[in-house]
Design a protein around this motif. Structure first.
Motif, PDB file in Angstrom:
ATOM      1  N   ASP A 158      39.274 -19.148 -33.817  1.00  0.00           N
ATOM      2  CA  ASP A 158      39.658 -19.521 -35.178  1.00  0.00           C
ATOM      3  C   ASP A 158      39.490 -21.012 -35.459  1.00  0.00           C
ATOM      4  O   ASP A 158      39.869 -21.491 -36.522  1.00  0.00           O
ATOM      5  CB  ASP A 158      41.114 -19.124 -35.443  1.00  0.00           C
ATOM      6  CG  ASP A 158      41.297 -17.615 -35.485  1.00  0.00           C
ATOM      7  OD1 ASP A 158      40.346 -16.932 -35.885  1.00  0.00           O
ATOM      8  OD2 ASP A 158      42.382 -17.139 -35.103  1.00  0.00           O
ATOM      9  N   ARG A 213      43.604 -25.516 -43.237  1.00  0.00           N
ATOM     10  CA  ARG A 213      43.393 -24.147 -43.711  1.00  0.00           C
ATOM     11  C   ARG A 213      44.672 -23.553 -44.287  1.00  0.00           C
ATOM     12  O   ARG A 213      44.652 -22.862 -45.312  1.00  0.00           O
ATOM     13  CB  ARG A 213      42.867 -23.303 -42.545  1.00  0.00           C
ATOM     14  CG  ARG A 213      42.105 -22.068 -42.966  1.00  0.00           C
ATOM     15  CD  ARG A 213      41.538 -21.380 -41.733  1.00  0.00           C
ATOM     16  NE  ARG A 213      40.531 -22.207 -41.096  1.00  0.00           N
ATOM     17  CZ  ARG A 213      40.145 -22.067 -39.827  1.00  0.00           C
ATOM     18  NH1 ARG A 213      40.693 -21.132 -39.082  1.00  0.00           N
ATOM     19  NH2 ARG A 213      39.213 -22.842 -39.329  1.00  0.00           N
ATOM     20  N   ARG A 214      45.805 -23.795 -43.625  1.00  0.00           N
ATOM     21  CA  ARG A 214      47.079 -23.258 -44.101  1.00  0.00           C
ATOM     22  C   ARG A 214      47.498 -23.908 -45.413  1.00  0.00           C
ATOM     23  O   ARG A 214      48.039 -23.252 -46.308  1.00  0.00           O
ATOM     24  CB  ARG A 214      48.165 -23.466 -43.039  1.00  0.00           C
ATOM     25  CG  ARG A 214      48.024 -22.570 -41.833  1.00  0.00           C
ATOM     26  CD  ARG A 214      48.245 -21.102 -42.180  1.00  0.00           C
ATOM     27  NE  ARG A 214      49.585 -20.876 -42.709  1.00  0.00           N
ATOM     28  CZ  ARG A 214      49.830 -20.132 -43.771  1.00  0.00           C
ATOM     29  NH1 ARG A 214      48.853 -19.539 -44.432  1.00  0.00           N
ATOM     30  NH2 ARG A 214      51.069 -19.974 -44.193  1.00  0.00           N
ATOM     31  N   ALA A 248      45.502 -22.344 -48.161  1.00  0.00           N
ATOM     32  CA  ALA A 248      45.974 -20.979 -48.436  1.00  0.00           C
ATOM     33  C   ALA A 248      47.220 -20.991 -49.311  1.00  0.00           C
ATOM     34  O   ALA A 248      47.355 -20.184 -50.235  1.00  0.00           O
ATOM     35  CB  ALA A 248      46.244 -20.252 -47.118  1.00  0.00           C
ATOM     36  N   GLU A 262      42.048 -16.726 -44.702  1.00  0.00           N
ATOM     37  CA  GLU A 262      43.423 -17.226 -44.644  1.00  0.00           C
ATOM     38  C   GLU A 262      44.094 -17.149 -46.013  1.00  0.00           C
ATOM     39  O   GLU A 262      45.279 -16.804 -46.122  1.00  0.00           O
ATOM     40  CB  GLU A 262      43.437 -18.663 -44.128  1.00  0.00           C
ATOM     41  CG  GLU A 262      44.814 -19.216 -43.832  1.00  0.00           C
ATOM     42  CD  GLU A 262      45.473 -18.568 -42.632  1.00  0.00           C
ATOM     43  OE1 GLU A 262      46.729 -18.551 -42.585  1.00  0.00           O
ATOM     44  OE2 GLU A 262      44.765 -18.073 -41.744  1.00  0.00           O
ATOM     45  N   LYS A 285      44.792 -13.457 -46.556  1.00  0.00           N
ATOM     46  CA  LYS A 285      45.826 -13.031 -45.617  1.00  0.00           C
ATOM     47  C   LYS A 285      47.201 -13.490 -46.082  1.00  0.00           C
ATOM     48  O   LYS A 285      48.184 -12.733 -46.035  1.00  0.00           O
ATOM     49  CB  LYS A 285      45.519 -13.594 -44.225  1.00  0.00           C
ATOM     50  CG  LYS A 285      46.517 -13.210 -43.146  1.00  0.00           C
ATOM     51  CD  LYS A 285      46.110 -13.819 -41.810  1.00  0.00           C
ATOM     52  CE  LYS A 285      47.127 -13.497 -40.719  1.00  0.00           C
ATOM     53  NZ  LYS A 285      46.734 -14.101 -39.423  1.00  0.00           N
ATOM     54  N   THR A 286      47.285 -14.722 -46.546  1.00  0.00           N
ATOM     55  CA  THR A 286      48.556 -15.254 -47.045  1.00  0.00           C
ATOM     56  C   THR A 286      49.028 -14.476 -48.268  1.00  0.00           C
ATOM     57  O   THR A 286      50.218 -14.173 -48.407  1.00  0.00           O
ATOM     58  CB  THR A 286      48.406 -16.744 -47.388  1.00  0.00           C
ATOM     59  OG1 THR A 286      47.990 -17.467 -46.222  1.00  0.00           O
ATOM     60  CG2 THR A 286      49.714 -17.328 -47.885  1.00  0.00           C
TER      61      THR A 286
END
Length: 359
Positions: free
Chosen positions: A74, A165-166, A169, A193, A196-197
């Motif tokens: 990842d 990335r977080r 997201a 991401e 997914k979030t």
């Protein structure tokens, strides 16, 4: 220098990137960005440290360090390069700042040579060099404290890059609403991401995923979404216009974000953006700031080629020319917003952010 290694799989001139696997105002306030950053900071770091442990008698190699970080599935190549350059500073035997900066520059050049066609790899190395070495006060400190400061800044830059990335997201969630249909193209870790979030937040949406020929990266993304129980429909690439009526928004990643505010991404992104724009559908780009590159392409041919293998399933006569370019350029007028770890930006503000990054 032993570290100046080329792409280990150079056959057929295929890019290493494809062999190994893609009004001047920010839209959000600084408070909104700070909330997203704070939320990410509260999360535990998920990726273990897999850097190469020092081996007695074996000289440090930035390429070996880079390859060890790349083993994390990842982790983006640019972040692996940033981590490797941080290790260069820790293992450097230089006794002066000039020697250290020369060694760091050589290591950065070696990593960029690993895949000269990778925009994010080059941009990540360049941004690391600017971020770590731009403090003029270092010239007035003793070498040991200056080196410690450099290591501290290098580690900080690595942490920022890993969390990008977080942050993206979380910033994107207000734009994904219940009942919406999202079209995506190919496989992008940051787009995955984002989705997914949204799924973990119990939002109800469905995804139209293009196949992503010829390497079929869209199949990989559709498989990942199916694991999350997200309703997903797989499309052939030529069905983009046919299905766009049913789409509420387009989400794509980027290999690189250029000075004009446009993006360079997987082949087919440009035509998808053209169709979406003609039908008044917003096109959102999710891209980390280490992909911001000092490039200004004027047309599709005005960038270094990145090639990938093409398999049509049947023999192709030698007299037939095959287009093997791996990516295209999407001009900024066809993009709506860019979700980055710097905030949610309009394409027109990208040049201002690039100036700040490279100052």
């Amino acid at each position: 220098m032993p570290d100046t290694l080329q792409n280990p799989n150079p056959q057929n001139n295929i890019s290493a990137y494809y062999q190994t696997r893609a009004a001047h105002h920010a839209v959000v306030t600084s408070d909104w960005l700070a909330q997203a950053q704070a939320a990410v900071a509260r999360e535990p770091d998920g990726a273990p440290d897999t850097s190469v442990p020092p081996v007695a008698g074996k000289p440090f190699s930035v390429i070996d360090e880079f390859n060890s970080w790349r083993k994390q599935p990842d982790l983006a190549e640019a972040v692996a390069a940033i981590r490797a350059l941080a290790a260069v500073i820790r293992n450097c035997q230089a006794t002066t700042m000039m020697e250290l900066e020369i060694e760091l520059k050589k290591a950065s050049d070696s990593l960029k040579l690993w895949d000269a066609t990778s925009i994010s790899l080059t941009a990540g190395c360049d941004l690391f060099m600017r971020y770590v070495t731009r403090t003029s006060a270092l010239e007035y400190e003793d070498f040991n404290s200056a080196k410690s400061r450099l290591i501290e800044r290098a580690e900080k830059f690595g942490e920022i890059s890993c969390k990008a990335r977080r942050i993206i997201a979380m910033l994107s969630q207000d734009f994904i609403f219940d009942g919406c249909t999202i079209m995506v193209h190919g496989f992008s870790r940051v787009v995955l991401e984002v989705l997914k979030t949204a799924a973990q937040s119990k939002k109800l949406f469905r995804v139209f995923c293009t196949e992503g020929r010829p390497d079929r990266t869209g199949l990989r993304l559709s498989n990942e979404l199916a694991k999350l129980d997200v309703p997903v429909k797989l499309l052939i690439d030529s069905a983009v216009a046919y299905t766009m009526d049913d789409v509420d928004m387009v989400f794509v990643g980027a290999d690189g974000v250029v000075e004009s505010g446009g993006i360079i991404n997987m082949m087919g992104t440009y035509q998808m953006a053209l169709v979406a724009h003609s039908m008044n559908k917003p096109v959102y780009v999710a891209a980390e700031s280490y992909k911001f590159a000092r490039l200004y392409p004027l047309d599709q041919k005005d960038m270094a080629p990145a090639l990938r293998p093409i398999d049509f399933g049947v023999p192709i006569p030698s007299k037939v020319e095959v287009e093997t370019s791996a990516r295209d350029y999407t001009p900024p007028q066809y993009l709506t917003l860019l979700f980055t770890d710097l905030g949610v930006l309009t394409p027109s503000v990208v040049s201002d952010e690039l100036i700040q990054l490279y100052l």
